[in-house]
Each structure stands twice: as C-alpha cells, then as structure tokens.
Design an enzyme around this catalytic site. Structure first.
Site, mmCIF file in Angstrom:
data_model
loop_
_atom_site.group_PDB
_atom_site.id
_atom_site.type_symbol
_atom_site.label_atom_id
_atom_site.label_comp_id
_atom_site.label_asym_id
_atom_site.label_seq_id
_atom_site.Cartn_x
_atom_site.Cartn_y
_atom_site.Cartn_z
ATOM 1 N N GLY A 533 0.821 -1.203 0.000
ATOM 2 C CA GLY A 533 0.000 0.000 0.000
ATOM 3 C C GLY A 533 0.846 1.240 0.000
ATOM 4 O O GLY A 533 2.021 1.214 -0.388
ATOM 5 N N GLY A 536 4.103 0.944 2.134
ATOM 6 C CA GLY A 536 5.111 0.028 1.631
ATOM 7 C C GLY A 536 4.559 -1.380 1.545
ATOM 8 O O GLY A 536 3.372 -1.582 1.304
ATOM 9 N N LYS A 553 4.673 -4.169 8.468
ATOM 10 C CA LYS A 553 4.623 -3.147 7.423
ATOM 11 C C LYS A 553 5.975 -2.452 7.350
ATOM 12 O O LYS A 553 6.409 -1.819 8.309
ATOM 13 C CB LYS A 553 3.528 -2.121 7.720
ATOM 14 C CG LYS A 553 2.136 -2.647 7.480
ATOM 15 C CD LYS A 553 1.098 -1.562 7.205
ATOM 16 C CE LYS A 553 1.199 -0.322 7.988
ATOM 17 N NZ LYS A 553 0.063 0.593 7.737
ATOM 18 N N ASP A 649 -8.850 8.489 6.756
ATOM 19 C CA ASP A 649 -8.665 7.573 5.633
ATOM 20 C C ASP A 649 -9.515 6.314 5.827
ATOM 21 O O ASP A 649 -9.037 5.189 5.654
ATOM 22 C CB ASP A 649 -7.179 7.198 5.497
ATOM 23 C CG ASP A 649 -6.868 6.643 4.101
ATOM 24 O OD1 ASP A 649 -7.658 6.883 3.169
ATOM 25 O OD2 ASP A 649 -5.835 5.972 3.951
#
Length: 890
Positions: A533, A536, A553, A649
């Site tokens: 994403g 990374g 992540k 988000d």
C-alpha cells in the site's frame, strides 16, 4: 369529597416522586483561577462557568512573599482548557488558602498543567498538599503523574472529597519539596449532599473477601480514582446534578475481547428516581446506556464481563456500582440475575436489579469495600467481573452495569498520598518531614541517600551483567543489539529513533531490532508478502518462537509516506486500546528502516469479501455486525478519548477482519487530532479518492463529520458490493455515494443492491440502513450524524433484521425453528446461487452456514454480537492483512 381526597393524595405523591429528580443545589461553590490577573476578563471556562482570580484574594491567608504569579504558559496543548489552566500560582514556601464553607463534605478539585511558563518550569515541580489535616499529595509531580497515564494527556485534575466537620473552614496548604516550588492552576470547591458516600453502622458494608462489617465514618476523606459512564461516551464539563463531576468512557478498561453489548434506554422509558436513589446520585445520561452481555445464553455462561483497573496498594477502596433496567424485556424480578466478583472474590450472589429497585427504569446502586494490602508492587490490578447466576432459572442469562465509581479512602493517619508513577528518570527532590525536627529530617535524608546510592550501584552491576549475557554478535554487522525486544534497545547512529522512541510508553509498544524482523521473514523474502500500500510492503511473520503471528509493514524508500506518517501511527496506536482498533505490537527504527508490527488479521480486509473476489458472499447479518464493529472503533476515536482523533482515511481496505469476523479499524498514518475549541482543523486535504468528504475537499476544513462521510461510503459499499469510484460508468454512477443518494431519493435503493442479498434483507432493515447511510454522505457536514448515532442506527437495523427473521422462523406449531438465520432464513430466495465457489470456499461456506448450530456457536463477544470461534477454527481462507493493493487513490 372522597374522589377529591384521592386525587389530592395522588398529586401529592407525584410531587414527592418528582422531587427526587431535582438536581442538588450546592451551598458552597468556589471556582478559583489561580495566577490570573485581577484585570483579566477571560474568566469563563468552556463549560460556561465563571472563575474568580486569586490575585489579592480573600481566600489567601499566607504571606504574599511565599507565592508569585506565573505568566501565561509559553506553549499550550489544544486539549488543555484556557480557564483555569493557562495561568498558575507558584509557591516558593508554605502557602495556605482558607475557604469559608458550611459543615459537611466538599468536592475539592485541583487543576494542574505542568508546562513551561515564562519564569517557571512546571515539569520540575515537586510538592505536598494538605486539606484540614488530611495529606492529599506528597512529593507530588504533576508531570510524572501525567507521564504515567496511558492516554498521555497534557493537563490533570485531581478530585478529593474532604470533610469539614468541626470547623466552617476548608484550609488547603501547599508545601514545596526541598529545592523545588509548588504550583496550581485552578482550585474548585463544591459542596455535596449529606452522607452521599458516608456509611454508618446501621447500614454497614461487608468488605469483599472478609467477614464482619465496615464503617465509613464522617471524618473520612476520599480521592476519586475512577468514575465511568459504563456503555456510554465520556460526559465531561457538564452540570452533573449540581456537582460538575466527569464520567469517563469505560471501554479502555474492558478486559479482553468480550465487550458485550451497549443497549440504549428504550424511548418510552423515563428514569424514575426514588428516595433511596435521588437524582444527585448519578445523572440520567448514566442510566441512558449500559453494558450487558450477548443475546446467547449459552455463550454468556462461558465468560465474564470484566473490567481491570490499576490501583495503589495499602488502601481501602469504595466501589459504587450503578444499575438501572431500562429495556422493556426485563421488567420483573428473576429475569436477569447475576453474580458480582471483585478481585476474584464473591461480592454479591444473585444480584437482581429489579428486586433491588422495585421496578423497571428505577435506578439503584450497591457499595462494596475492598482492601488492597501492601504487598509486592506499589501498583496492583483491581478486577471487577459480572457473570450470570447459575441454577436460578432466570429468563435471561445475562448481567448489566450502568455506572461505576471507585474511591480511595484515607489511611488511619488521614493520608491519601500515593507515590509518583515509576517513570522518574532521576532522583526527585526530597520532601521535608512535616511536623518533625530538622535533625530527624536530615537523618532521613542521609539514610535515604545511602540506600538509593547502594541500590543504584547494585542495579548498575546487575544491569551490566544481564546486558553482557544477552548481547550477541550478528553476521555482517558491527552493531551489537539486545536480543530481547522489550524495553529500550541501543540506537545506531543512522536511526531516527530519537524522534519517536522518546514519545512512547515502553510497556505498551515493543521495539524490535532489524535483525529479528529479517530473521522471521527470511530477509524480507517475497514469499512472505501478503499485501502492499501507500506505506510500503506488508509481510507475514511469526515471533516469540513461532507462537504469535504478526503483520509487518515496512516503509518503502520510494513511498510517498515517510517519517511523519510512521510517527503518527506509532504514537497514536501505542496509546490507543480498543477491541475495534487494530493492535500495534511494536516497531523497528533501526539501520534506516521504519517498520510497524501489528496483530495478524486472518480474514484480511472488508473489501476482500465484497467484490472482485472468489470468496463466498458475506451474509447480510454478518455485514451488519462488521459495520457495527467498525463504527464502534470510530466512535471510540471521536468520543472515547479525551482528545478526539479524526482517522481521515476510512475505507473498506482499512477495515480488517480477524478469524472471528471481528472488525477493526487500521492504518492511522493520516490521522489528525480533532478540534477542541474550534469547529474544525484547517489542513491540507488527504485521503482516498471516492471517500474524501466533499466539504473537506472544498474548504480544507477537517472535522469528525469527514470520517462520517467516508464511513457512509463504506456502508454503501457493503450494501452494493461495488467500488467507491468506477470512472467508465455514466456521470451519475461514477461515484458510489452520489449514485446511491440518487437511488435512495427515487425509492429504489434495492436496484443497486448486491444481487447476492436479494430476498435476504427485510424491507424495513433496508429502509433503516439506507436512510442511515444516506445521512452519512450528505454534502453538508452539519446534516450528518455523529458516530454515536451511527452506531445506534446500525444496531437498530440489526435488531430489525433479527426480529424479522425470528418471526419468519416460527413454524405452524408456534415453535422457533433453530437455524443459522444469517444463511438459511426463509427471507432468502436465491436458491443455489451461493454455491458456485471453489472447493476451499465451499468448505468455508459450509462450515459457517450449514454446519450444526451446536458446532458453530463457540463464540466471543464482538461489539455487542456473537462471532464464532468454532467456525473460525474450521475455515480455510486466504489470509491477507490491511493494506490495499493499489495506491493510486491516496
């Protein structure tokens, strides 16, 4: 005449009953804005209360040379109120305020903002406070106390209840510790009703876990440790029945995943206070919501509804539990009977709220006393657990709690003082002994210094030996690192840890070395990739000897996200704890790498189960439960923490599902602290195309309603199983939000609904869900609901769906057909349409929907609903983590 007498008697009874709900009128009410200039005009706080300055105040009885006025704080956190926290009174010697009050107990509240002032540093202040011969604070540091709290707030309120019996004075004395100064920003004195928390011999309490009785005499002083609005949001800065108490959200203290349900008061139910429980005991808003267990009695008998609290040793604690049955299904004695356990000891067997109170909607409370002995650590965990009573034949195997207060009672010497949290980086100023000779004080200092020096020396030697034993040399690296990842690890020179680690509580966020993460991913081998994403690449790995699966992540060096997003997510998630937020296990900030390590979410993202997938379609009830879980996560961010957080988000790829289909909100890299004193935060527009609030996009003004808009898009995604943006479609249909609003206005929302749901959704449920989703995506933010209302709306839609299915599952003989209604409800009319899946998907579908009910009902609590553990153990699914596969939208 007889009829007149009867009506007069009835009117008199109603009048008396109504008087029980009248708020308490405080006879003593003093708000002191310490350090404020006498010419200051800004003396009204956010809650509308007017504060008076202590400059040349009649309450200050000490020599004015002992105190000085601190200028306005040089830097203010937005979570701190302007009044009374922006100015402080600084004490260089002993200083006393004397407040004329009426006899009885008084709420005494101190406001502390340990910030940098122009001529005073509040972070280095150590002092003691006494009130009418009760020692309240000893060698107290407001800065260290705040540093030891999980939520890391910038200001602090300490609330005490002080008896004023033999005198009509409340004398409050500040005494700086050696080589230090004392300070206070605000002092509040509010009287309270007689015997509100005092207990006498005629109604003695039974201490938990012991025999005999316990009496709370009139001279007892209390400190408020916890006051919780169970099942509801924080209620702060309101006229709480005349005493301005603050009731906090209880969800941070829920133990484990079993959070139960949080039903609201039925609309046609009115709270009826009584002589035993008058209106000032707790406000109506506390009884509006509650926390109960799930709807399944079998499940409820296998777990406890549990809270855990950190408390100091060596004190007696008073626990007041508030109850009120406000649901129409519980109206008689014996329908809901449960046991109460405190610290694994039985506090009450066969608790029955209706039996205690005398009826539905009548509040009642129960008090319990617990001694926390002085053993082991200075802090211990206090447990409160509720469990349905066995063998009582109650209709509902369930439990309920509306509110909770926990108070610390003074010791025999009158002291309420506790040590500062053990986060002190160095020796603090020593407190001179009160009322002792200087010789004895010096002797104490010498002995204490010697003891601390010896302990420091021994600790240093022990740490050196342990460090040498744990250090190992790693291949191709000249840097030695500590194998154990808990706590601090030496920082290489090329690390950015100086900007992030110092902000984190080490006990909440584990720090990994880069070598550990390389080891569990075989040097980040592609075979371990489970997603990618904006941040990374995401890898799967096992830590702790393979016992814990995690998602890792790793920041891509070419990523548009960087240090700021890394720190934002790290700082937020290390402090937030909620069952519907993805848990951050740790991080790595080593050798130029920035990596975040999360709990592994086996079922991947919500979008993975909606469209462009070979997975079987989600049944409607499961979709509703997922939406409720995600909404609760957002509700906690907006209203469950002292400073609201805007996610910024929200989308279906940032809602993750664990093995039990529990929904969790993830990816906080773009999150921002919400407004406290303004209506919005002005900031550059960030988010994902198709989900961004159009009002935010136009004005660059971010509010909590921006998250509500994004979540509304997700709701339509769940209903329609299509992307939020499809550029190739006609203009009105490109945006899902716009197209759904058009269809809703035309009254044909079912025309764009996921075909797999045809015949499964009850018409009334579709109507309620569609109206709620449409209200979330309105163009004007003020017309959108709050997340609290969204949660309630979704829960109501689920109740409507379940009620319809129950009605449909009644056979001709009047017996309920026991089926898994989410899949086999007579509402469904799709036939074999669901069966066209791969073998693996067929196994998943069969194990959930067509297995025996007794095999698929081993569950845990999921935001008020049950999610199956038995199903999860049998299901094979393609497991991915949280990140979306395409970053074009960010």
């Amino acid at each position: 005449m007889l009829h007149f007498t009867f009506y007069l008697h009835l009117l008199f009874s109603v009048t008396l009953a109504g008087n029980y709900s009248v708020p308490y009128n405080a006879t003593d009410y003093i708000l002191l804005n310490c350090g404020a200039s006498s010419s200051s005009s800004n003396t009204v706080s956010e809650d509308g209360r007017k504060w008076v300055t202590d400059d040349r105040s009649k309450f200050a009885t000490s020599n004015s040379e002992s105190a000085s006025m601190a200028s306005t704080a040089s830097r203010q956190d937005h979570s701190v109120s302007q009044v009374p926290c922006m100015t402080a009174r600084v004490f260089h010697g002993e200083f006393t305020y004397s407040f004329p009050v009426s006899p009885g107990h008084k709420f005494l509240r101190f406001y502390f903002y340990p910030a940098q002032y122009s001529d005073f540093d509040g972070t280095t202040s150590f002092f003691s406070v006494t009130a009418n011969n009760h020692l309240l604070l000893s060698n107290f540091s407001a800065y260290l106390t705040l540093s030891g709290e999980d939520d890391q707030q910038a200001s602090l309120i300490k609330e005490f209840m002080i008896p004023c019996l033999e005198t009509e004075k409340l004398n409050v004395t500040f005494l700086p510790s050696l080589n230090s100064s004392a300070f206070v920003n605000g002092i509040e004195v509010v009287s309270m009703p007689k015997n509100m928390y005092i207990n006498h011999q005629e109604n003695s309490l039974i201490p938990v876990g012991t025999k005999g009785s316990f009496d709370i005499p009139d001279a007892t002083a209390f400190e408020t440790v916890y006051r919780l609005n169970v099942g509801g949001a924080t209620v702060a800065n309101v006229n709480d029945t005349g005493m301005f108490r603050t009731w906090f959200d209880d969800s941070p203290y829920i133990f484990g995943a079993a959070v139960g349900t949080t039903p609201s008061r039925s609309d046609n139910v009115t709270i009826k206070y009584s002589e035993e429980t008058p209106g000032y005991i707790a406000p109506v808003i506390i009884y509006d919501t509650s926390r109960t267990m799930n709807d399944d009695s079998q499940i409820n008998m296998n777990y406890n509804l549990t809270w855990s609290f950190s408390v100091d040793t060596g004190f007696n604690y008073l626990l007041r539990l508030h109850f009120c049955e406000t649901q129409m299904e519980v109206t008689e004695e014996g329908q809901r009977v449960f046991d109460i356990f405190i610290n694994n000891e039985t506090a009450e067997l066969s608790a029955d709220v209706i039996h205690w109170s005398g009826g539905n909607s009548i509040p009642v409370y129960r008090d319990y006393v617990l001694l926390i002995p002085t053993e082991g650590e200075s802090k211990q965990i206090l447990w409160l657990a509720l469990h349905p009573s066995k063998d009582v034949g109650s209709k509902y195997a369930n439990a309920i709690l509306n509110g909770l207060e926990i108070f610390r009672l003074n010791k025999s010497d009158g002291s309420l003082a506790v040590p500062n949290p053990q986060t002190d980086p160095g020796p603090s100023p020593m407190l001179p002994s009160v009322g002792k000779t200087k010789k004895k004080s010096s002797l104490v200092m010498v002995i204490t210094t010697a003891v601390f020096s010896s302990l420091f020396g021994l600790s240093f030697i022990a740490c050196s030996l342990i460090y040498k034993l744990k250090v190992r040399r790693v291949k191709d690296s000249a840097v030695s690192v500590q194998k154990s990842s808990w706590g601090q690890v030496p920082c290489p020179s090329n690390s950015t840890c100086a900007t992030s680690v110092s902000l984190l509580p080490s006990d909440l966020c584990r720090r990994f070395s880069i070598f550990e993460l390389k080891e569990v991913t075989l040097n980040f081998d592609d075979q371990f990739i489970i997603g990618s994403g904006g941040f990374g690449t995401v890898y799967k790995g096992c830590i702790d000897g393979g016992s814990t699966m995690v998602a890792i992540k790793r920041l891509d060096s070419s990523s548009r996200q960087g240090i700021r997003e890394f720190q934002t997510e790290l700082e937020l998630l290390s402090k937030l704890r909620h069952v519907n937020l993805v848990s951050l296990i740790g991080f790595c900030d080593d050798h130029g790498e920035m990596i975040l390590v999360y709990e592994y979410m086996q079922r991947g993202t919500l979008r993975d189960h909606l469209y462009k997938t070979k997975k079987p379609p989600l049944p409607w009830k499961r979709r509703l439960e997922i939406c409720i879980g995600a909404a609760r996560g957002l509700q906690y961010l907006h209203a469950g923490v002292k400073h609201p957080i805007i996610h910024r988000d929200i989308k279906s790829t940032n809602i993750l599902l664990d093995e039990n289909w529990l929904a969790k909100v993830s990816d906080f890299g773009l999150s921002r602290l919400g407004p406290m004193f303004q209506s919005h935060v002005t900031t550059v527009v960030k988010g994902s195309v198709g989900y961004v609030d159009p009002e935010y996009y136009r004005r660059q003004q971010l509010t909590e309603k921006s998250d509500v808009y994004s979540f509304g898009v997700v709701l339509f995604e769940v209903l329609c199983a299509r992307q939020s943006m499809i550029p190739g479609l006609p203009k009105d249909q490109v945006s899902l939000a716009r197209w759904a609003k058009i269809c809703h206005a035309r009254g044909n929302l079912e025309s764009i609904m996921d075909p797999n749901l045809m015949g499964e959704i009850s018409p009334l449920c579709l109507q309620k869900f569609g109206a709620l989703a449409e209200s979330c995506v309105r163009d004007v933010g003020t017309e959108r609901p709050m997340m609290n209302d969204v949660v309630w709306g979704l829960e109501f839609a689920l109740q409507v769906q379940e009620a319809t299915e129950r009605d449909m599952n009644i056979d001709m003989g009047g017996h309920e057909v026991i089926t898994e209604s989410s899949q086999t409800s007579p509402l469904m009319s799709k036939g074999a349409g669901r069966g066209t899946t791969t073998d693996d998907d067929n196994e998943e579908l069969f194990s959930v929907s067509r297995g025996k009910l007794s095999e698929s009902r081993s569950t845990i609590s999921s935001v008020g609903r049950s999610v199956s553990r038995g199903d999860a153990d049998r299901i094979k699914s393609e497991s991915v983590f949280s990140e979306f596969m395409n970053d074009n939208g960010r």
